[in-house]
Design an enzyme around this catalytic site. Sequence first.
Site, mmCIF file in Angstrom:
data_model
loop_
_atom_site.group_PDB
_atom_site.id
_atom_site.type_symbol
_atom_site.label_atom_id
_atom_site.label_comp_id
_atom_site.label_asym_id
_atom_site.label_seq_id
_atom_site.Cartn_x
_atom_site.Cartn_y
_atom_site.Cartn_z
ATOM 1 N N HIS A 65 7.005 -7.059 -7.846
ATOM 2 C CA HIS A 65 8.303 -6.590 -7.358
ATOM 3 C C HIS A 65 8.583 -5.206 -7.920
ATOM 4 C CE1 HIS A 65 8.884 -10.805 -6.315
ATOM 5 N NE2 HIS A 65 8.737 -11.132 -7.586
ATOM 6 N N GLU A 82 12.719 -11.094 -13.098
ATOM 7 C CA GLU A 82 13.029 -12.508 -12.951
ATOM 8 C C GLU A 82 12.481 -13.270 -14.148
ATOM 9 O OE1 GLU A 82 11.201 -13.653 -9.274
ATOM 10 O OE2 GLU A 82 9.194 -13.125 -9.945
ATOM 11 N N HIS A 140 1.875 -11.417 -10.683
ATOM 12 C CA HIS A 140 2.071 -12.803 -11.104
ATOM 13 C C HIS A 140 1.893 -13.757 -9.926
ATOM 14 C CE1 HIS A 140 6.074 -11.565 -9.607
ATOM 15 N NE2 HIS A 140 6.209 -12.832 -9.246
ATOM 16 N N ARG A 160 3.432 -8.831 -1.533
ATOM 17 C CA ARG A 160 2.361 -9.822 -1.606
ATOM 18 C C ARG A 160 1.020 -9.103 -1.673
ATOM 19 N NH1 ARG A 160 3.529 -12.396 2.982
ATOM 20 N NH2 ARG A 160 5.222 -13.551 2.020
#
Length: 274
Positions: A65, A82, A140, A160
């Site tokens: 991200h 996150e 991740h 992605r």
Amino acid sequence: MPATLLATKRVEKPWGRHHLYPGFPDPAPDAEPIGEIWFQSPHPEEPELLIKYLFTSEKLSVQDHPSDEEAQKRGLPRGKDECWTILAAEPDSTIAVGPLAPMTREELRTSAEDGSLEHKLDWKPVKAGDFYYSHSGLIHAIGAGLTLIEVQQNSDTTYRLFDYGRPRELHLDDGVAVADLNPYVAPPQPGEVEPGRNILVEGPKFVLERWTGGKRTIALPSGKSGWLVPIRGEGVIAGVAWKAGECVMVTGEESLHASEDADLLFAYPGDRRL
């Protein structure tokens, strides 16, 4: 309002499950599996944070991200840090956090294209009670057999990089450009700062605390919101009753009454604890 019980949004995912977690009704056997449950405010685009439960039966894609800076370059309001609090895990469940060794951007792209990226990541075994902070840019992947709570900046921007051959779009240009190419280093975890109050992470984008039950006072600065996420137990805050499987957005100074068996997360934006 000083406390708002947030709406629950159930999100169907092919990698989701039919058996969820206590507090959530299971989908019908012939229904699509549920992969995520989101808690939404009346104006879902406005809050700085978003809280989700995830229920996985397969590996999620390898992804990253953007940071706030990289997001704003692309006309987006914010990036996406996150974190994950693991509630339940199968014995062989794993999460990939960063590469095993430093990579170049060319190697990252080539590995994503030829499928070798999956094997160049640091797949860590996970169990209930584990906690990981995923900073923007971290390469991740969340593994199968997990139930977790995700606290994140309120952004749905995901790049992605690899998806195990599934027929979904990849985002290699952006994903490679924003990637942190170095092995993962966990941020400091302050731990217990007073009885029944553990700080899981303190910044840079938000603070996440884990509390035991009982009574306590929540005092938020003017203009700031906090998110109360009960994993177990029930209680009341500002006249709003809550129970496990729900989420309450809180503002101002309020008294929290939680059952003695309660297990609570409390998240709020910022880089230092209240």
